[in-house]
Design a protein around this motif. Sequence first.
Motif, PDB file in Angstrom:
ATOM      1  N   TYR A 162      -9.887 -10.723  26.133  1.00 45.03           N
ATOM      2  CA  TYR A 162      -8.552 -10.171  25.894  1.00 45.03           C
ATOM      3  C   TYR A 162      -8.156  -9.202  27.008  1.00 45.03           C
ATOM      4  O   TYR A 162      -7.004  -9.187  27.456  1.00 45.03           O
ATOM      5  CB  TYR A 162      -8.492  -9.473  24.527  1.00 45.03           C
ATOM      6  CG  TYR A 162      -8.046 -10.401  23.425  1.00 45.03           C
ATOM      7  CD1 TYR A 162      -6.702 -10.606  23.152  1.00 45.03           C
ATOM      8  CD2 TYR A 162      -8.970 -11.112  22.671  1.00 45.03           C
ATOM      9  CE1 TYR A 162      -6.283 -11.471  22.162  1.00 45.03           C
ATOM     10  CE2 TYR A 162      -8.571 -11.995  21.674  1.00 45.03           C
ATOM     11  CZ  TYR A 162      -7.222 -12.166  21.418  1.00 45.03           C
ATOM     12  OH  TYR A 162      -6.814 -13.038  20.440  1.00 45.03           O
ATOM     13  N   SER A 163      -9.104  -8.380  27.456  1.00 46.91           N
ATOM     14  CA  SER A 163      -8.820  -7.408  28.511  1.00 46.91           C
ATOM     15  C   SER A 163      -8.464  -8.121  29.814  1.00 46.91           C
ATOM     16  O   SER A 163      -7.519  -7.738  30.508  1.00 46.91           O
ATOM     17  CB  SER A 163     -10.039  -6.506  28.709  1.00 46.91           C
ATOM     18  OG  SER A 163      -9.712  -5.402  29.518  1.00 46.91           O
ATOM     19  N   TRP A 204       3.481 -20.918  30.842  1.00 43.51           N
ATOM     20  CA  TRP A 204       4.739 -20.344  30.343  1.00 43.51           C
ATOM     21  C   TRP A 204       4.490 -19.224  29.342  1.00 43.51           C
ATOM     22  O   TRP A 204       5.300 -18.301  29.218  1.00 43.51           O
ATOM     23  CB  TRP A 204       5.627 -21.444  29.754  1.00 43.51           C
ATOM     24  CG  TRP A 204       6.341 -22.174  30.851  1.00 43.51           C
ATOM     25  CD1 TRP A 204       6.008 -23.379  31.392  1.00 43.51           C
ATOM     26  CD2 TRP A 204       7.461 -21.696  31.597  1.00 43.51           C
ATOM     27  NE1 TRP A 204       6.858 -23.697  32.421  1.00 43.51           N
ATOM     28  CE2 TRP A 204       7.774 -22.684  32.571  1.00 43.51           C
ATOM     29  CE3 TRP A 204       8.240 -20.544  31.550  1.00 43.51           C
ATOM     30  CZ2 TRP A 204       8.818 -22.539  33.471  1.00 43.51           C
ATOM     31  CZ3 TRP A 204       9.292 -20.398  32.454  1.00 43.51           C
ATOM     32  CH2 TRP A 204       9.579 -21.393  33.395  1.00 43.51           C
ATOM     33  N   PHE A 205       3.364 -19.263  28.640  1.00 38.58           N
ATOM     34  CA  PHE A 205       2.991 -18.146  27.758  1.00 38.58           C
ATOM     35  C   PHE A 205       2.826 -16.872  28.589  1.00 38.58           C
ATOM     36  O   PHE A 205       3.323 -15.795  28.213  1.00 38.58           O
ATOM     37  CB  PHE A 205       1.685 -18.487  27.031  1.00 38.58           C
ATOM     38  CG  PHE A 205       1.105 -17.346  26.229  1.00 38.58           C
ATOM     39  CD1 PHE A 205       1.622 -17.016  24.990  1.00 38.58           C
ATOM     40  CD2 PHE A 205       0.033 -16.605  26.712  1.00 38.58           C
ATOM     41  CE1 PHE A 205       1.089 -15.963  24.246  1.00 38.58           C
ATOM     42  CE2 PHE A 205      -0.508 -15.560  25.988  1.00 38.58           C
ATOM     43  CZ  PHE A 205       0.023 -15.236  24.747  1.00 38.58           C
ATOM     44  N   ILE A 206       2.142 -16.987  29.740  1.00 45.51           N
ATOM     45  CA  ILE A 206       1.965 -15.843  30.645  1.00 45.51           C
ATOM     46  C   ILE A 206       3.333 -15.311  31.096  1.00 45.51           C
ATOM     47  O   ILE A 206       3.575 -14.094  31.108  1.00 45.51           O
ATOM     48  CB  ILE A 206       1.122 -16.244  31.882  1.00 45.51           C
ATOM     49  CG1 ILE A 206      -0.317 -16.587  31.469  1.00 45.51           C
ATOM     50  CG2 ILE A 206       1.146 -15.157  32.945  1.00 45.51           C
ATOM     51  CD1 ILE A 206      -1.144 -15.416  30.976  1.00 45.51           C
ATOM     52  N   ARG A 256      -4.102 -24.526  24.786  1.00 48.05           N
ATOM     53  CA  ARG A 256      -5.189 -25.162  25.526  1.00 48.05           C
ATOM     54  C   ARG A 256      -4.836 -26.571  26.029  1.00 48.05           C
ATOM     55  O   ARG A 256      -5.605 -27.194  26.757  1.00 48.05           O
ATOM     56  CB  ARG A 256      -6.452 -25.244  24.669  1.00 48.05           C
ATOM     57  CG  ARG A 256      -6.402 -26.294  23.572  1.00 48.05           C
ATOM     58  CD  ARG A 256      -7.752 -26.496  22.922  1.00 48.05           C
ATOM     59  NE  ARG A 256      -8.817 -26.725  23.871  1.00 48.05           N
ATOM     60  CZ  ARG A 256      -9.049 -27.884  24.486  1.00 48.05           C
ATOM     61  NH1 ARG A 256      -8.269 -28.943  24.253  1.00 48.05           N
ATOM     62  NH2 ARG A 256     -10.057 -28.007  25.327  1.00 48.05           N
ATOM     63  N   VAL A 257      -3.670 -27.073  25.673  1.00 47.62           N
ATOM     64  CA  VAL A 257      -3.291 -28.438  26.059  1.00 47.62           C
ATOM     65  C   VAL A 257      -2.992 -28.501  27.560  1.00 47.62           C
ATOM     66  O   VAL A 257      -2.275 -27.668  28.100  1.00 47.62           O
ATOM     67  CB  VAL A 257      -2.052 -28.897  25.261  1.00 47.62           C
ATOM     68  CG1 VAL A 257      -1.573 -30.262  25.764  1.00 47.62           C
ATOM     69  CG2 VAL A 257      -2.386 -28.962  23.780  1.00 47.62           C
ATOM     70  N   LEU A 303      -7.563 -17.018  21.550  1.00 45.51           N
ATOM     71  CA  LEU A 303      -6.198 -16.490  21.543  1.00 45.51           C
ATOM     72  C   LEU A 303      -5.416 -17.034  20.350  1.00 45.51           C
ATOM     73  O   LEU A 303      -5.689 -18.133  19.869  1.00 45.51           O
ATOM     74  CB  LEU A 303      -5.468 -16.881  22.836  1.00 45.51           C
ATOM     75  CG  LEU A 303      -5.891 -16.180  24.118  1.00 45.51           C
ATOM     76  CD1 LEU A 303      -5.133 -16.760  25.302  1.00 45.51           C
ATOM     77  CD2 LEU A 303      -5.644 -14.674  24.034  1.00 45.51           C
ATOM     78  N   PRO A 304      -4.427 -16.262  19.878  1.00 43.67           N
ATOM     79  CA  PRO A 304      -3.515 -16.836  18.884  1.00 43.67           C
ATOM     80  C   PRO A 304      -2.841 -18.078  19.476  1.00 43.67           C
ATOM     81  O   PRO A 304      -2.580 -18.121  20.683  1.00 43.67           O
ATOM     82  CB  PRO A 304      -2.492 -15.713  18.660  1.00 43.67           C
ATOM     83  CG  PRO A 304      -3.184 -14.458  19.096  1.00 43.67           C
ATOM     84  CD  PRO A 304      -4.109 -14.866  20.203  1.00 43.67           C
ATOM     85  N   PHE A 305      -2.581 -19.054  18.659  1.00 44.36           N
ATOM     86  CA  PHE A 305      -1.951 -20.319  19.085  1.00 44.36           C
ATOM     87  C   PHE A 305      -2.809 -21.078  20.101  1.00 44.36           C
ATOM     88  O   PHE A 305      -2.299 -21.814  20.941  1.00 44.36           O
ATOM     89  CB  PHE A 305      -0.551 -20.087  19.685  1.00 44.36           C
ATOM     90  CG  PHE A 305       0.302 -19.126  18.920  1.00 44.36           C
ATOM     91  CD1 PHE A 305       0.738 -19.431  17.640  1.00 44.36           C
ATOM     92  CD2 PHE A 305       0.652 -17.898  19.458  1.00 44.36           C
ATOM     93  CE1 PHE A 305       1.516 -18.541  16.921  1.00 44.36           C
ATOM     94  CE2 PHE A 305       1.418 -16.995  18.751  1.00 44.36           C
ATOM     95  CZ  PHE A 305       1.857 -17.316  17.478  1.00 44.36           C
TER      96      PHE A 305
END
Length: 537
Positions: free
Chosen positions: A132-133, A388-390, A374-375, A367-369
Amino acid sequence: MSANEQKTPTVAEDNVSTNEKGVLVNADDELLAQLGYKAELKRNFSVTEVFGIAFSIMSLMPSIASTIQYSLLGGPVGMTWGWLIPSICILSVGTALGELGSALPTSGGLYWWTFRFAPKELKRPLCFVAGYSNTLGLIGATCSISYGFATIVMSLPGIQNPDFEPDAYQTYAVFVGAVISFGIVGSIATSIVAKLQTFCIVLNAVAIVITVIALPIGAKNNGDLQSAHTVFTEVQNNSGWPTGWTFFMSWMCAIWTIGAFDSCIHMAEEASNASKAVPLGIVLSIGMCGIVGFAVMAIIAACIPDYQAVMESPFGNSMTQIYYNALGRNWATGIVALLAVIQWFMGLSIVIAASRQCWAFSRDGALPFSGILRVVNYKLGVPIRALWFICIVSILIGLLSLIGPAATDAIFSLAPASNGFAWLSPIICRAIWFKKDEFTPGPFYLGHFCSRINAFCASTYLIFAICVLSMFPNNGPDVDKNSMNYTCVINGAVWLGSLTYYAVDARKWFTGPKTTLDEQLIEYAEEHGGDVLHHHH
């Protein structure tokens, strides 16, 4: 899931050999399989291009332009020795991580190695927090590089029009546009992005050459050129802290600039000959930035007659003011525009590296979701959803810049503090708890004794940099809501939040990396006489 996402990825043609059964195997993918993962990304990055992605994220001139206010706090000595000393410390950290990247090259290396080397009772929680960090640190790096790009762009109109002063909302709008553009370009095939690294290295070299030649000539013509004695010995205190501590605060420019070397780790599953490409990319990028950066900072320091005036620049960027003072309006506009172009490539590279860490961590279900993130789109060879999450999370964290200057400073301190913890975890675990005969080194290795000494030196520096330097307010001990360093709040929330999440829920299902190495080590060692990790060399 589309047909593209279900198709089997192609195997890189280089580093391919024939096994004992006459079947073609890729040595990198074979090593990755021993670590518990099948190859899902295309190996488009050569050794040079892995170095290139780290060097382009570090991009000396735009990075210095974004964070030079830290160096200016300590005057000439803060700019020169305040660069060189932390560079040596960072090289120690990079060497320790390079050894691990050489032996165990995987995109999620930092949390994976933490799990591998931590004692049994700490394996899962420490791995969880490190992951996470590291994810937050890379998002923080995306934010700070993108925001640095925005401040450089917004300083350009002011060079031509002295009445123009950018406000926080205009700067944030440029920041958002930049992040979206990184997402779009980063979504295309990585082979194109890999080739861009060479172009970026050339642009960096051009910016450095122009700076080291033109800047002193302009300063000399203006009568502003300082002596070598002044550059290397004059101590100033441009903060409210004691002089000695102000010198330590000046380290943050180098710490931030040379903080992207772990991008080589996250590109491990897209690198050919990863066990050499990863450590060489780390060590060469740190070494080159350290040495060249020291020379550049000395030359810049020689061209500043008045530090206070530069720090209070109406352009909103001190480096723009330095160029303007020495070279005039038109030269300054051209050079700053070049820095903006390079900084854009920096942002693209860090988004790519960050998306690989996010993808690797979601591959292990942390991670959530995770099931969504991971796809991989195998047609493009890119984990587009993680990318796109980033970008989306970076845009949200960037809203901090609208609060005020102190919150903006937190955006820049976020990456060193978060990534520092992720770097520290595997280094200190291996230094304290791991025995010599339990580690099979890769081609890059200092030897057991020197490696352990180096690991302790790196750990000591990281503890100081994470827990102290990156958390301190810049301006002095009289802290209010406008001068507070919010890094401790954001990082503390992530560290405590992820530990709480682990204790309440994740401990029931998070077992660390999906396939532990230990079982494979035992099986493989029995079959191949103990030469576990590097039988393919």
